[in-house]
Scaffold this motif. Structure first.
Motif, short mmCIF file in Angstrom:
data_model
loop_
_atom_site.label_atom_id
_atom_site.label_comp_id
_atom_site.label_asym_id
_atom_site.label_seq_id
_atom_site.Cartn_x
_atom_site.Cartn_y
_atom_site.Cartn_z
N ALA A 1 6.70 8.19 22.17
CA ALA A 1 6.23 7.61 20.90
C ALA A 1 6.35 8.66 19.79
O ALA A 1 6.27 9.85 20.04
CB ALA A 1 4.79 7.16 21.04
N ILE A 2 6.53 8.16 18.58
CA ILE A 2 6.49 8.99 17.38
C ILE A 2 5.09 8.85 16.81
O ILE A 2 4.58 7.74 16.65
CB ILE A 2 7.53 8.53 16.34
N ILE A 3 4.47 9.97 16.50
CA ILE A 3 3.10 9.96 15.97
C ILE A 3 3.14 10.45 14.52
O ILE A 3 3.72 11.49 14.23
CB ILE A 3 2.18 10.85 16.81
N LEU A 4 2.53 9.67 13.66
CA LEU A 4 2.48 10.01 12.24
C LEU A 4 1.03 10.10 11.80
O LEU A 4 0.24 9.19 12.03
CB LEU A 4 3.21 8.94 11.41
N ILE A 5 0.69 11.23 11.19
CA ILE A 5 -0.63 11.38 10.57
C ILE A 5 -0.40 11.21 9.08
O ILE A 5 0.40 11.93 8.48
CB ILE A 5 -1.25 12.74 10.90
N TYR A 6 -1.07 10.24 8.50
CA TYR A 6 -0.86 9.91 7.10
C TYR A 6 -2.20 9.72 6.40
O TYR A 6 -3.24 9.63 7.03
CB TYR A 6 -0.01 8.63 6.97
N GLU A 7 -2.12 9.67 5.08
CA GLU A 7 -3.32 9.45 4.27
C GLU A 7 -3.11 8.19 3.44
O GLU A 7 -2.08 8.03 2.79
CB GLU A 7 -3.58 10.64 3.36
N MET B 1 0.83 -1.19 0.00
CA MET B 1 0.00 0.00 0.00
C MET B 1 0.87 1.24 0.00
O MET B 1 1.98 1.22 0.50
CB MET B 1 -0.87 0.01 1.26
N MET B 2 0.32 2.33 -0.48
CA MET B 2 1.04 3.59 -0.55
C MET B 2 0.43 4.56 0.45
O MET B 2 -0.79 4.73 0.49
CB MET B 2 0.95 4.14 -1.97
N TYR B 3 1.29 5.18 1.24
CA TYR B 3 0.85 6.13 2.26
C TYR B 3 1.52 7.47 2.01
O TYR B 3 2.68 7.53 1.65
CB TYR B 3 1.20 5.62 3.66
N THR B 4 0.77 8.55 2.26
CA THR B 4 1.30 9.89 2.15
C THR B 4 1.37 10.49 3.54
O THR B 4 0.33 10.67 4.19
CB THR B 4 0.41 10.77 1.24
N ALA B 5 2.58 10.80 4.00
CA ALA B 5 2.76 11.38 5.33
C ALA B 5 2.30 12.83 5.31
O ALA B 5 2.67 13.60 4.43
CB ALA B 5 4.21 11.28 5.75
N LYS B 6 1.49 13.21 6.29
CA LYS B 6 1.00 14.58 6.40
C LYS B 6 1.72 15.33 7.52
O LYS B 6 2.21 16.44 7.32
CB LYS B 6 -0.51 14.60 6.67
N LYS B 7 1.77 14.74 8.71
CA LYS B 7 2.41 15.37 9.87
C LYS B 7 3.13 14.29 10.66
O LYS B 7 2.71 13.15 10.70
CB LYS B 7 1.39 16.05 10.78
N CYS B 8 4.21 14.71 11.30
CA CYS B 8 4.97 13.80 12.15
C CYS B 8 5.34 14.55 13.42
O CYS B 8 5.80 15.68 13.36
CB CYS B 8 6.21 13.32 11.40
N GLY B 9 5.11 13.91 14.56
CA GLY B 9 5.39 14.57 15.83
C GLY B 9 5.83 13.57 16.87
O GLY B 9 6.00 12.38 16.60
N ILE B 10 5.99 14.06 18.10
CA ILE B 10 6.46 13.21 19.18
C ILE B 10 5.58 13.37 20.40
O ILE B 10 5.02 14.44 20.64
CB ILE B 10 7.93 13.52 19.51
N LYS B 11 5.44 12.30 21.14
CA LYS B 11 4.70 12.28 22.40
C LYS B 11 5.70 11.87 23.47
O LYS B 11 6.44 10.90 23.31
CB LYS B 11 3.55 11.28 22.29
N PHE B 12 5.75 12.63 24.58
CA PHE B 12 6.76 12.38 25.60
C PHE B 12 6.37 11.30 26.59
O PHE B 12 7.22 10.56 27.06
CB PHE B 12 7.08 13.68 26.35
N GLN B 13 5.12 11.22 26.96
CA GLN B 13 4.68 10.24 27.96
C GLN B 13 3.54 9.40 27.44
O GLN B 13 2.46 9.94 27.23
CB GLN B 13 4.24 10.94 29.26
N PRO B 14 3.67 8.16 27.24
CA PRO B 14 4.90 7.39 27.05
C PRO B 14 5.55 7.79 25.73
O PRO B 14 4.86 8.21 24.80
CB PRO B 14 4.42 5.94 27.01
#
Length: 163
Positions: free
Chosen positions: A16-22, A1-14
């Protein structure tokens, strides 16, 4: 499958790397949380970013996210683990990712030199004008003003006579 990354961020507790994709097939936006394990304040951010990007579970989602962006996110996490404020961490990252034109690159070790070169390449690619850009001009001719007297160098006039 093909995904397009929109936003990428970080969460401190716990952590984690958070990715919003389409999802390109379904056209739906989704969120993927990738936990960061075995990362301490002494960890290497570039190695952690490479491991996450090459992880088989996350590889297809992180194809469009640059390694530099993941490194910055891990640097924010490391700064948080050291107890630094967000502003202090941002300032430190800014110092690490800018290049001093007066710095002698011959005195750097191989790892630091490779880091500086990758920063320069990224900056070059960002500022490069491509054929698809609206302001692209194929053949640019510039006339430089000759207000000042042209200085001649003694070494090039003498060597021309010898040959």
């Amino acid at each position: 499958m093909m995904y397009t990354a929109k936003k990428c961020g970080i969460k401190f507790q716990p952590p984690a790397i958070i990715l919003i994709y389409e999802n390109e097939i379904k056209g739906k936006s989704r969120q993927r949380i990738m936990p960061v394990r075995n990362f301490s304040k002494f960890s290497d951010c570039s190695r952690a970013a490479e491991q996450l990007k090459n992880n088989p579970r996350h590889k297809s989602y992180l194809e469009q996210v640059s390694l530099r962006q993941l490194e910055k996110l891990f640097s924010f996490l490391r700064g948080y683990l050291w107890g630094q404020s967000l502003a202090e961490t941002m300032e430190q990252i800014q110092r690490e990712t800018t290049i001093d034109p007066e710095e002698d690159l011959n005195k750097l070790d191989d790892k630091e030199l490779a880091k500086r070169k990758s920063i320069m390449n990224e900056l070059f690619e960002k500022n490069q004008k491509k054929k698809d850009d609206p302001n692209f001009v194929y053949d640019v001719e510039v006339e430089f003003p000759q207000d000042e007297q042209v200085q001649s160098c003694g070494w090039d006039t003498e060597s021309a006579d010898e040959f």
